[in-house]
Design a protein around this motif. Sequence first.
Motif, PDB file in Angstrom:
ATOM      1  N   ILE A  97      -4.468  -1.945  -6.732  1.00  0.00           N
ATOM      2  CA  ILE A  97      -4.024  -1.862  -5.332  1.00  0.00           C
ATOM      3  C   ILE A  97      -5.232  -1.804  -4.405  1.00  0.00           C
ATOM      4  O   ILE A  97      -5.287  -2.502  -3.391  1.00  0.00           O
ATOM      5  N   ASP A  98      -6.215  -0.982  -4.760  1.00  0.00           N
ATOM      6  CA  ASP A  98      -7.427  -0.890  -3.938  1.00  0.00           C
ATOM      7  C   ASP A  98      -8.144  -2.232  -3.865  1.00  0.00           C
ATOM      8  O   ASP A  98      -8.631  -2.629  -2.801  1.00  0.00           O
ATOM      9  N   ALA A  99      -8.203  -2.933  -4.996  1.00  0.00           N
ATOM     10  CA  ALA A  99      -8.858  -4.245  -5.020  1.00  0.00           C
ATOM     11  C   ALA A  99      -8.112  -5.245  -4.133  1.00  0.00           C
ATOM     12  O   ALA A  99      -8.732  -6.036  -3.422  1.00  0.00           O
ATOM     13  N   VAL A 100      -6.789  -5.208  -4.173  1.00  0.00           N
ATOM     14  CA  VAL A 100      -5.994  -6.120  -3.340  1.00  0.00           C
ATOM     15  C   VAL A 100      -6.236  -5.810  -1.862  1.00  0.00           C
ATOM     16  O   VAL A 100      -6.384  -6.722  -1.047  1.00  0.00           O
ATOM     17  N   LYS A 101      -6.308  -4.513  -1.522  1.00  0.00           N
ATOM     18  CA  LYS A 101      -6.546  -4.130  -0.127  1.00  0.00           C
ATOM     19  C   LYS A 101      -7.905  -4.620   0.364  1.00  0.00           C
ATOM     20  O   LYS A 101      -8.053  -4.963   1.529  1.00  0.00           O
ATOM     21  N   ARG A 102      -8.898  -4.653  -0.523  1.00  0.00           N
ATOM     22  CA  ARG A 102     -10.240  -5.105  -0.147  1.00  0.00           C
ATOM     23  C   ARG A 102     -10.391  -6.625  -0.207  1.00  0.00           C
ATOM     24  O   ARG A 102     -11.382  -7.149   0.268  1.00  0.00           O
ATOM     25  N   SER A 103      -9.424  -7.298  -0.803  1.00  0.00           N
ATOM     26  CA  SER A 103      -9.540  -8.748  -0.985  1.00  0.00           C
ATOM     27  C   SER A 103      -9.354  -9.478   0.341  1.00  0.00           C
ATOM     28  O   SER A 103      -8.903  -8.904   1.332  1.00  0.00           O
ATOM     29  N   ARG A 104      -9.682 -10.739   0.329  1.00  0.00           N
ATOM     30  CA  ARG A 104      -9.527 -11.581   1.519  1.00  0.00           C
ATOM     31  C   ARG A 104      -8.211 -12.349   1.477  1.00  0.00           C
ATOM     32  O   ARG A 104      -8.061 -13.372   2.118  1.00  0.00           O
ATOM     33  N   MET A 105      -7.298 -11.831   0.715  1.00  0.00           N
ATOM     34  CA  MET A 105      -5.983 -12.431   0.559  1.00  0.00           C
ATOM     35  C   MET A 105      -5.226 -12.336   1.892  1.00  0.00           C
ATOM     36  O   MET A 105      -5.465 -11.423   2.679  1.00  0.00           O
ATOM     37  N   ALA A 106      -4.311 -13.252   2.118  1.00  0.00           N
ATOM     38  CA  ALA A 106      -3.479 -13.189   3.312  1.00  0.00           C
ATOM     39  C   ALA A 106      -2.688 -11.881   3.313  1.00  0.00           C
ATOM     40  O   ALA A 106      -2.323 -11.370   2.253  1.00  0.00           O
ATOM     41  N   VAL A 107      -2.424 -11.358   4.501  1.00  0.00           N
ATOM     42  CA  VAL A 107      -1.772 -10.049   4.637  1.00  0.00           C
ATOM     43  C   VAL A 107      -0.425 -10.028   3.931  1.00  0.00           C
ATOM     44  O   VAL A 107      -0.104  -9.067   3.226  1.00  0.00           O
ATOM     45  N   GLU A 108       0.363 -11.080   4.089  1.00  0.00           N
ATOM     46  CA  GLU A 108       1.679 -11.129   3.432  1.00  0.00           C
ATOM     47  C   GLU A 108       1.545 -11.095   1.921  1.00  0.00           C
ATOM     48  O   GLU A 108       2.297 -10.402   1.240  1.00  0.00           O
ATOM     49  N   MET A 109       0.580 -11.851   1.391  1.00  0.00           N
ATOM     50  CA  MET A 109       0.364 -11.858  -0.062  1.00  0.00           C
ATOM     51  C   MET A 109      -0.108 -10.488  -0.537  1.00  0.00           C
ATOM     52  O   MET A 109       0.301 -10.026  -1.604  1.00  0.00           O
ATOM     53  N   GLN A 111       0.615  -7.587   0.823  1.00  0.00           N
ATOM     54  CA  GLN A 111       1.763  -6.687   0.854  1.00  0.00           C
ATOM     55  C   GLN A 111       2.696  -6.932  -0.325  1.00  0.00           C
ATOM     56  O   GLN A 111       3.211  -5.980  -0.922  1.00  0.00           O
ATOM     57  N   GLU A 112       2.900  -8.200  -0.678  1.00  0.00           N
ATOM     58  CA  GLU A 112       3.761  -8.522  -1.820  1.00  0.00           C
ATOM     59  C   GLU A 112       3.161  -7.992  -3.120  1.00  0.00           C
ATOM     60  O   GLU A 112       3.862  -7.401  -3.949  1.00  0.00           O
ATOM     61  N   LYS A 113       1.861  -8.234  -3.291  1.00  0.00           N
ATOM     62  CA  LYS A 113       1.184  -7.795  -4.516  1.00  0.00           C
ATOM     63  C   LYS A 113       1.181  -6.268  -4.608  1.00  0.00           C
ATOM     64  O   LYS A 113       1.437  -5.696  -5.673  1.00  0.00           O
ATOM     65  N   ILE A 114       0.924  -5.589  -3.489  1.00  0.00           N
ATOM     66  CA  ILE A 114       0.915  -4.121  -3.479  1.00  0.00           C
ATOM     67  C   ILE A 114       2.311  -3.586  -3.788  1.00  0.00           C
ATOM     68  O   ILE A 114       2.453  -2.635  -4.566  1.00  0.00           O
ATOM     69  N   ALA A 115       3.338  -4.197  -3.213  1.00  0.00           N
ATOM     70  CA  ALA A 115       4.713  -3.760  -3.477  1.00  0.00           C
ATOM     71  C   ALA A 115       5.045  -3.917  -4.961  1.00  0.00           C
ATOM     72  O   ALA A 115       5.678  -3.043  -5.566  1.00  0.00           O
ATOM     73  N   GLU A 116       4.595  -5.018  -5.553  1.00  0.00           N
ATOM     74  CA  GLU A 116       4.832  -5.262  -6.988  1.00  0.00           C
ATOM     75  C   GLU A 116       4.122  -4.199  -7.833  1.00  0.00           C
ATOM     76  O   GLU A 116       4.706  -3.647  -8.777  1.00  0.00           O
ATOM     77  N   LEU A 117       2.858  -3.899  -7.487  1.00  0.00           N
ATOM     78  CA  LEU A 117       2.098  -2.891  -8.232  1.00  0.00           C
ATOM     79  C   LEU A 117       2.707  -1.498  -8.063  1.00  0.00           C
ATOM     80  O   LEU A 117       2.764  -0.719  -9.018  1.00  0.00           O
ATOM     81  N   GLN A 118       3.179  -1.182  -6.864  1.00  0.00           N
ATOM     82  CA  GLN A 118       3.811   0.112  -6.635  1.00  0.00           C
ATOM     83  C   GLN A 118       5.106   0.239  -7.433  1.00  0.00           C
ATOM     84  O   GLN A 118       5.427   1.327  -7.927  1.00  0.00           O
ATOM     85  N   LYS A 119       5.813  -0.861  -7.580  1.00  0.00           N
ATOM     86  CA  LYS A 119       7.028  -0.857  -8.396  1.00  0.00           C
ATOM     87  C   LYS A 119       6.674  -0.548  -9.855  1.00  0.00           C
ATOM     88  O   LYS A 119       7.363   0.229 -10.526  1.00  0.00           O
ATOM     89  N   GLU A 120       5.590  -1.143 -10.342  1.00  0.00           N
ATOM     90  CA  GLU A 120       5.135  -0.884 -11.710  1.00  0.00           C
ATOM     91  C   GLU A 120       4.713   0.576 -11.875  1.00  0.00           C
ATOM     92  O   GLU A 120       4.991   1.199 -12.904  1.00  0.00           O
ATOM     93  N   ILE A 121       4.052   1.128 -10.859  1.00  0.00           N
ATOM     94  CA  ILE A 121       3.635   2.533 -10.907  1.00  0.00           C
ATOM     95  C   ILE A 121       4.860   3.448 -10.970  1.00  0.00           C
ATOM     96  O   ILE A 121       4.884   4.415 -11.738  1.00  0.00           O
ATOM     97  N   ARG A 122       5.886   3.133 -10.181  1.00  0.00           N
ATOM     98  CA  ARG A 122       7.114   3.948 -10.209  1.00  0.00           C
ATOM     99  C   ARG A 122       7.756   3.922 -11.600  1.00  0.00           C
ATOM    100  O   ARG A 122       8.226   4.947 -12.092  1.00  0.00           O
ATOM    101  N   ALA A 123       7.758   2.743 -12.233  1.00  0.00           N
ATOM    102  CA  ALA A 123       8.320   2.641 -13.588  1.00  0.00           C
ATOM    103  C   ALA A 123       7.503   3.482 -14.573  1.00  0.00           C
ATOM    104  O   ALA A 123       8.074   4.160 -15.442  1.00  0.00           O
TER     105      ALA A 123
END
Length: 193
Positions: A97-109, A111-123
Amino acid sequence: MMKKTLLIASLMVFASASVFAAEPATVTTNTKPAVQAEKCNCKKPPVNVEFKKRQANFENRLKLTDEQKAKSEQIRQKGHEQMKPIMEKIKEKRAEIDAVKRSRMAVEMQQEKIAELQKEIRALKRAAHEIRMQNMKDFEAILTKKQLKELKKMKEEGRKNFEKNHKKGGHPQFGPRPGFGPEGPRPEPPVED
C-alpha cells in the motif's frame, strides 16, 4: 624531462614496495575459542517484564496447575506459529500500500489497488481472529468449571476497564483528539477582515 618523471615514478614504486616488505605479516590465530565464546556480547531478546507479571497474575488468579500451565504454553506456542505467517502477509500488504501511494500511478488506479490490498488485509485479519478464537476454545477446554467461571469474570472486568479507558474520540494516554469529541468537530473561528 621524460626521464626525470620516469625515474621519480620508479623510485616511488621501489620505496613503497620496500616499506610494505619491511612490515611483518600479521597473522591472527584463534588460539582460545572457548574463551572468546564466553566473552561474546550476544544479546538475548529483552524480557517483557510487564507481560511476565500479567501472565503470572493471570495464572495465579485462575489457580492453574503445573500441567495446565504447560498445556497453556503449548497452545500459546501453537497459536504463535499459526499467526506468524499471517502477520507477515499483513505487513507485506501494508508495505505494498505504501509503495502504491508513492508510485506515479494514476490516482484512480492507486485507489483501486489500495482498496484491493485493504480487502486482502481484512481477510487476513479475519483468519487471525479465527486462530485467536480457536486458541481460546483450546485453552478453555483445559479449565475446570470453577476456573471457567473465574475466566468469565476476568473477561467482564477487562471489558469494563477497556470501555472506561477508551472513551469515544480519545485515547487513555493522550486524551481526546483536539477538535473532536462527542459534539463533533469544532467550528472554524471567524475570519476577521
